[in-house]
Scaffold this active site. Structure first.
Site, PDB file in Angstrom:
ATOM      1  N   CYS A  94       9.178 -11.310 -12.786  1.00 21.38           N
ATOM      2  CA  CYS A  94      10.048 -11.957 -13.224  1.00 21.38           C
ATOM      3  C   CYS A  94      11.003 -11.042 -13.857  1.00 21.38           C
ATOM      4  O   CYS A  94      12.241 -11.460 -14.065  1.00 21.38           O
ATOM      5  CB  CYS A  94       9.827 -13.342 -13.761  1.00 21.38           C
ATOM      6  N   HIS A 154      16.057 -14.891 -17.712  1.00 28.08           N
ATOM      7  CA  HIS A 154      15.378 -15.405 -16.398  1.00 28.08           C
ATOM      8  C   HIS A 154      15.073 -16.852 -16.393  1.00 28.08           C
ATOM      9  O   HIS A 154      14.743 -17.483 -17.458  1.00 28.08           O
ATOM     10  CB  HIS A 154      13.972 -14.703 -16.475  1.00 28.08           C
ATOM     11  N   ASN A 193      12.307 -21.665 -10.334  1.00 32.11           N
ATOM     12  CA  ASN A 193      11.956 -20.088 -10.846  1.00 32.11           C
ATOM     13  C   ASN A 193      11.735 -19.216  -9.685  1.00 32.11           C
ATOM     14  O   ASN A 193      10.819 -19.486  -8.855  1.00 32.11           O
ATOM     15  CB  ASN A 193      10.676 -20.253 -11.638  1.00 32.11           C
TER      16      ASN A 193
HETATM   17  O1  UT7 Z   1       8.286 -16.955 -14.637  1.00 37.04           O
HETATM   18  C1  UT7 Z   1       7.388 -16.360 -15.074  1.00 37.04           C
HETATM   19  C2  UT7 Z   1       7.272 -16.864 -16.533  1.00 37.04           C
HETATM   20  N1  UT7 Z   1       6.637 -18.205 -16.481  1.00 37.04           N
HETATM   21  C3  UT7 Z   1       6.939 -19.103 -17.446  1.00 37.04           C
HETATM   22  O2  UT7 Z   1       7.773 -18.841 -18.384  1.00 37.04           O
HETATM   23  C4  UT7 Z   1       6.615 -20.639 -17.307  1.00 37.04           C
HETATM   24  C5  UT7 Z   1       6.040 -20.883 -18.852  1.00 37.04           C
HETATM   25  N2  UT7 Z   1       5.330 -22.235 -18.661  1.00 37.04           N
HETATM   26  C6  UT7 Z   1       6.056 -23.302 -18.748  1.00 37.04           C
HETATM   27  O3  UT7 Z   1       7.359 -23.372 -18.513  1.00 37.04           O
HETATM   28  C7  UT7 Z   1       5.182 -24.698 -18.753  1.00 37.04           C
HETATM   29  O4  UT7 Z   1       3.980 -24.448 -19.735  1.00 37.04           O
HETATM   30  C8  UT7 Z   1       5.010 -25.544 -17.858  1.00 37.04           C
HETATM   31  C9  UT7 Z   1       6.440 -25.954 -17.403  1.00 37.04           C
HETATM   32  C10 UT7 Z   1       4.322 -24.808 -16.669  1.00 37.04           C
HETATM   33  C11 UT7 Z   1       4.144 -26.600 -18.168  1.00 37.04           C
HETATM   34  O5  UT7 Z   1       4.578 -27.416 -19.118  1.00 37.04           O
HETATM   35  P1  UT7 Z   1       3.810 -27.894 -20.501  1.00 37.04           P
HETATM   36  O6  UT7 Z   1       4.603 -28.529 -21.446  1.00 37.04           O
HETATM   37  O7  UT7 Z   1       3.158 -26.537 -20.900  1.00 37.04           O
HETATM   38  O8  UT7 Z   1       2.703 -28.623 -20.048  1.00 37.04           O
HETATM   39  P2  UT7 Z   1       1.163 -28.715 -20.497  1.00 37.04           P
HETATM   40  O9  UT7 Z   1       0.297 -27.722 -19.582  1.00 37.04           O
HETATM   41  O10 UT7 Z   1       1.054 -28.461 -21.901  1.00 37.04           O
HETATM   42  O11 UT7 Z   1       0.803 -30.238 -20.231  1.00 37.04           O
HETATM   43  C12 UT7 Z   1       1.307 -31.193 -20.822  1.00 37.04           C
HETATM   44  C13 UT7 Z   1       0.724 -32.310 -20.597  1.00 37.04           C
HETATM   45  C14 UT7 Z   1      -0.960 -32.534 -20.094  1.00 37.04           C
HETATM   46  O12 UT7 Z   1      -1.337 -33.858 -20.597  1.00 37.04           O
HETATM   47  P3  UT7 Z   1      -1.890 -34.418 -21.977  1.00 37.04           P
HETATM   48  O13 UT7 Z   1      -3.166 -33.490 -22.192  1.00 37.04           O
HETATM   49  O14 UT7 Z   1      -0.730 -34.072 -22.979  1.00 37.04           O
HETATM   50  O15 UT7 Z   1      -2.100 -35.670 -21.768  1.00 37.04           O
HETATM   51  C15 UT7 Z   1      -1.110 -32.217 -18.958  1.00 37.04           C
HETATM   52  O16 UT7 Z   1      -2.104 -32.791 -18.519  1.00 37.04           O
HETATM   53  O17 UT7 Z   1       1.121 -32.876 -19.124  1.00 37.04           O
HETATM   54  C16 UT7 Z   1       0.119 -32.841 -18.197  1.00 37.04           C
HETATM   55  N3  UT7 Z   1       0.653 -32.031 -17.007  1.00 37.04           N
HETATM   56  C17 UT7 Z   1       1.240 -32.624 -16.037  1.00 37.04           C
HETATM   57  N4  UT7 Z   1       1.506 -34.124 -15.783  1.00 37.04           N
HETATM   58  C18 UT7 Z   1       2.371 -34.166 -14.949  1.00 37.04           C
HETATM   59  C19 UT7 Z   1       0.258 -30.844 -16.862  1.00 37.04           C
HETATM   60  N5  UT7 Z   1       1.075 -30.684 -15.628  1.00 37.04           N
HETATM   61  C20 UT7 Z   1       1.531 -31.919 -15.031  1.00 37.04           C
HETATM   62  C21 UT7 Z   1       2.096 -32.075 -13.712  1.00 37.04           C
HETATM   63  N6  UT7 Z   1       2.758 -33.380 -13.906  1.00 37.04           N
HETATM   64  N7  UT7 Z   1       2.721 -31.221 -13.035  1.00 37.04           N
END
Ligand code: UT7
Length: 339
Positions: free
Chosen positions: A129, A264, A295
């Site tokens: 990226c 980005h 992205n």
């Molecule tokens: O381009 C290169 C660089 N990449 C980035 O910069 C990406 C960086 N990361 C992110 O943008 C975020 O981490 C994501 C958008 C990928 C994920 O968001 P998050 O707020 O970090 O979610 P999380 O993994 O902390 O999950 C939060 C909750 C969890 O549930 P509990 O444990 O709070 O009950 C997950 O199980 O959301 C749940 N979850 C989902 N729910 C619905 C995780 N993935 C999903 C999903 N749909 N796809």
């Protein structure tokens, strides 16, 4: 006995570069097929609301099955050449930033160059990226160092080929597209010093799941790209604003002097966090192309730039701060004057 030819002076003639470099034109290509969140969610037990709330993404584009990164690059290149007012014959080097060209070798750049009859230097770089900002830095140095006069820079990805549609952590994040820029000589400074770096200790946080040799030797299936979202999110939120600030300082530009902030397009929440940390004035336009493009890794910054210029959100000649960050982990940022 013949006398040996006289030796030269022993000194090398230096390359004759331009004093400064600038981006002369940009172009973008978005594949035709729009993929809404509703098409993604079933396979990952998610919802449109969750995806929008956590990432800001509403839709993305997916390339056609037979549409390659070279095909997409070709479209974006045509636009960038037109915008720069140049012919392909003016380009003497091609740098393609991509991590989704599906050939280990050769690179995409010589194939792209050949489509335009370009026979100059052509090579790919792998900086995920951050690839576009790395390539802009290289191109600027090439123009100023005298190894090229006009460099075609392309950021392009077909991430749909390397995404596991059943992976909750990444299936909704990625999209396809290509952005291109022509970098050439300038009378005034128009590409600021690049602030860049890496932290390879975190390489596993965004990575192709298995290496090609592991795929060959195991029963592993297609090695899609996996991401430890939270770790990358923290690194981006806390680590990247200071990098962006350093790029401003290196260019001698204050945040309030900017006409645009083009980070980005990784996550709308990361963009908002960076705006806060950089204390950007509220009226500075910020790229939010992620909502409709998701992205697109190396393509995200040039695509967002192209959109902002095309839609008149920022004027031509705008002073913009751009920063890329991603797999490696690697990052690069610079202040540029847009064409
Ligand atoms: O381009 C290169 C660089 N990449 C980035 O910069 C990406 C960086 N990361 C992110 O943008 C975020 O981490 C994501 C958008 C990928 C994920 O968001 P998050 O707020 O970090 O979610 P999380 O993994 O902390 O999950 C939060 C909750 C969890 O549930 P509990 O444990 O709070 O009950 C997950 O199980 O959301 C749940 N979850 C989902 N729910 C619905 C995780 N993935 C999903 C999903 N749909 N796809």
């Amino acid at each position: 006995m013949s006398t040996p030819a006289p030796k030269g002076t022993g000194s090398i003639t230096p390359a004759d570069g331009a004093t400064y470099a600038r981006i002369m034109g940009v172009g973008g290509y978005r594949p035709e097929r729009v993929v809404m969140n509703s098409e993604i969610i079933e396979a990952i037990d998610s919802s449109d609301e969750w995806i929008q709330e956590r990432s800001g993404i509403k839709s993305r584009r997916f390339a056609a099955k037979d549409e390659s990164v070279v095909d997409m690059s070709e479209h974006a290149t045509r636009e960038a050449l037109t915008a720069a007012g140049l012919e392909a014959s003016d380009v003497d080097a091609v740098v393609v930033a991509t991590v989704t060209h599906p050939y280990q070798t050769p690179a995409a750049a010589p194939i792209l160059a050949d489509r335009f009859g370009i026979r100059g230097a052509a090579f790919d770089i792998s900086a995920a990226c951050a690839g576009y900002c790395h390539a802009i830095s290289l191109a600027s140095d090439m123009v100023r160092g005298g190894s090229a006069r006009h460099v075609l820079v392309v950021g392009v990805e077909k991430l749909s080929d390397f995404t596991d549609p059943t992976d909750r952590g990444s299936a909704f994040i990625f999209g396809d597209g290509a952005g291109a820029a022509i970098v050439g000589p300038s009378d005034t400074p128009a590409i600021g010093p690049t602030v860049w770096g890496s932290d390879g200790s975190q390489w596993k946080t965004i990575s192709q799941r298995d290496s090609w040799t592991e795929v060959r030797d195991g029963d592993l299936g297609w090695p899609a790209i996996g991401m430890a979202g939270q770790s990358v999110f923290r690194w981006a939120v806390w680590g990247m604003a200071p990098v962006a600030q350093k790029a401003l300082d290196a260019a001698g530009v204050r945040a309030e002097d900017l006409d645009a902030f083009i980070p980005h397009q990784a996550n709308m929440r990361i963009i908002d966090a960076m705006i806060k940390q950089l204390k950007l004035p509220a009226d500075i336009p910020v790229a939010r192309d992620i909502a409709e493009t998701a992205n697109t890794s190396a393509a995200s910054i040039p695509l967002a730039t192209e959109r902002m210029l095309r839609e008149g959100e920022i004027p031509h000649g705008a002073l913009a701060l751009q920063i890329g960050f991603g797999a490696g982990l690697v990052y690069a940022a610079q202040v540029v004057v847009l064409p």
